[in-house]
Write an enzyme that holds these catalytic residues in place. Structure first.
Site, PDB file in Angstrom:
ATOM      1  N   GLU A 175      34.276  14.710   4.252  1.00 40.22           N
ATOM      2  CA  GLU A 175      35.525  14.822   5.236  1.00 40.22           C
ATOM      3  C   GLU A 175      35.005  16.313   5.814  1.00 40.22           C
ATOM      4  O   GLU A 175      35.700  16.407   7.302  1.00 40.22           O
ATOM      5  CB  GLU A 175      36.008  15.677   4.196  1.00 40.22           C
ATOM      6  CG  GLU A 175      37.053  15.214   3.047  1.00 40.22           C
ATOM      7  CD  GLU A 175      36.477  14.062   2.139  1.00 40.22           C
ATOM      8  OE1 GLU A 175      37.077  13.270   1.454  1.00 40.22           O
ATOM      9  OE2 GLU A 175      35.032  14.558   1.972  1.00 40.22           O
ATOM     10  N   HIS A 179      41.393  17.657  -8.895  1.00 43.71           N
ATOM     11  CA  HIS A 179      42.481  16.542  -8.294  1.00 43.71           C
ATOM     12  C   HIS A 179      43.560  17.024  -8.425  1.00 43.71           C
ATOM     13  O   HIS A 179      44.440  15.949  -7.990  1.00 43.71           O
ATOM     14  CB  HIS A 179      42.087  15.018  -8.746  1.00 43.71           C
ATOM     15  CG  HIS A 179      40.529  14.978  -8.234  1.00 43.71           C
ATOM     16  ND1 HIS A 179      39.778  15.320  -9.123  1.00 43.71           N
ATOM     17  CD2 HIS A 179      40.585  13.774  -7.707  1.00 43.71           C
ATOM     18  CE1 HIS A 179      38.602  14.574  -9.029  1.00 43.71           C
ATOM     19  NE2 HIS A 179      39.015  13.713  -8.269  1.00 43.71           N
TER      20      HIS A 179
END
Length: 376
Positions: free
Chosen positions: A109, A178
């Protein structure tokens, strides 16, 4: 500070990308076809060609239309090309636009975000997809220290027209790492615009506006909503950034929410209506800039405010709304502002703990009755 929130969008670019374009000054003309009629609710949009499409399709159409319109726009992220997107938002786009404009990245990322930010500063208009905003914390250095600050640090000479998008918040039993909702994190950063959508119509109109915007935009979706169906016109339309939407009119209490918690807010309004309580439900749509004026005007009518959100309670969006409304609308309030948020703890895997962690219709109804001083 003048340079932090430019609202200009660029007109269509038909020419192919070339080196001179990369270093040309930004054109500040504003040429999108914004929603017509007073207000922004879907019922105010006059169309002869409404159809029911999925949330993911609405996002895909926004991306396709903007990529056809402007050859500087490209999509980059993990599995967006060969796999057609982790959530099938970019399905078929590799075939149409090719590997130079729909780009698969490694699981890195920070790396691909840096590439996107650099491309935006050199004249392109990237859309970066994060598989989840929980993973975007790895790229926060580029979002916070480069994308959001460059316009101010360069005295307005170097902009960063980029969109960071992907699913946000919880998606069921995915565990603590998450399941974080990040709107308040990014809304706290000057120089960023933050959008958090709840339905296909708003998703398409606001994503198109985000891609055309000259500021970096954080665009938050929900993994649980990609299959949701909703009415979207075939004609092109754009929703202006920074305008909340009254999804349900009412006279007794104002309920404010955004993203998938809108389902809770609207569900609570339905239950309250069975008891003769008419709740006005407002979808923020844009978190920064925050349209607290629409909330204030509603509170002037209803005199009560309840906020429903998926954030943790400390330093949340509801905290900012509460401050604004009590400061500007204290004399209109007949009860304290109340809110229901996620639990002040990481979200665990067990289904009973997931249920206890998130706001729901039952507790929202109870809270509304409390601000109306009704018997519990």
């Amino acid at each position: 500070m003048y340079y932090l929130n430019r609202k200009a969008c660029e007109p269509p670019k038909q020419a192919a990308i070339n080196l001179s374009l990369l270093f040309s000054p930004l054109n500040n003309n504003f040429a999108p076809a914004f929603e017509k009629n007073k207000g922004n609710h879907l019922s105010n949009f006059k169309s002869n060609s409404m159809r029911q499409i999925a949330f993911r399709q609405a996002l895909r159409e926004a991306l396709q239309e903007e990529m056809r319109r402007d050859e500087r726009v490209f999509l980059m992220g993990e599995e967006v090309a060969e796999y057609n997107g982790a959530y099938k938002v970019s399905q078929g786009m590799l075939d149409e636009f090719g590997a130079k404009r729909v780009i698969d990245t490694p699981i890195a990322e920070l790396g691909f975000t840096a590439i996107g930010v650099g491309a935006a500063q050199n004249g392109l208009r990237p859309v970066l997809e994060f598989m989840t905003w929980n993973f975007a914390v790895l790229a926060l250095d580029q979002i916070l220290n480069t994308a959001s600050k460059m316009l101010a640090m360069s005295g307005g000479q170097v902009g960063c027209p980029i969109v960071f998008r992907g699913p946000n918040g919880s998606a069921g039993q995915l565990g603590a790492q998450h399941s974080t909702a990040f709107e308040s994190y990014y809304a706290n950063i000057p120089g960023l615009k933050v959008i958090s959508v709840s339905n296909p119509y708003d998703a398409k109109g606001l994503l198109k506006a985000a891609i055309r915007d000259n500021d970096p935009v954080v665009f938050m979706e929900s993994e649980q909503m990609y299959g949701d169906m909703g009415e979207v016109p075939e004609e092109e339309y754009i929703i202006p950034i920074g305008k909340a939407d009254i999804k349900r009119a009412g006279r007794d209490v104002t309920i404010v929410s955004f993203n998938k918690m809108m389902k809770v807010a609207l569900g609570a309004a339905e239950e309250l209506a069975k008891e003769g309580i008419e709740a006005e439900v407002i979808d923020l749509r844009t978190i920064r800039p925050l349209d607290w004026f629409t909330i204030l005007e509603s509170v002037k009518k209803t005199n009560r405010l309840v906020i429903v959100e998926e954030q943790w309670p400390f330093s949340s969006i509801s905290s900012e709304i509460s401050y604004r409304i009590q400061k500007e609308g204290f004399d209109y309030l007949d009860a304290p502002i109340r809110r229901i948020t996620a639990a002040d703890a990481p979200m665990h895997y067990a289904p009973n703990l997931v249920k206890a962690y998130l706001p729901d219709v039952e507790r929202t109804v109870k809270l509304v009755k409390e601000v109306m001083y009704m018997k519990k």
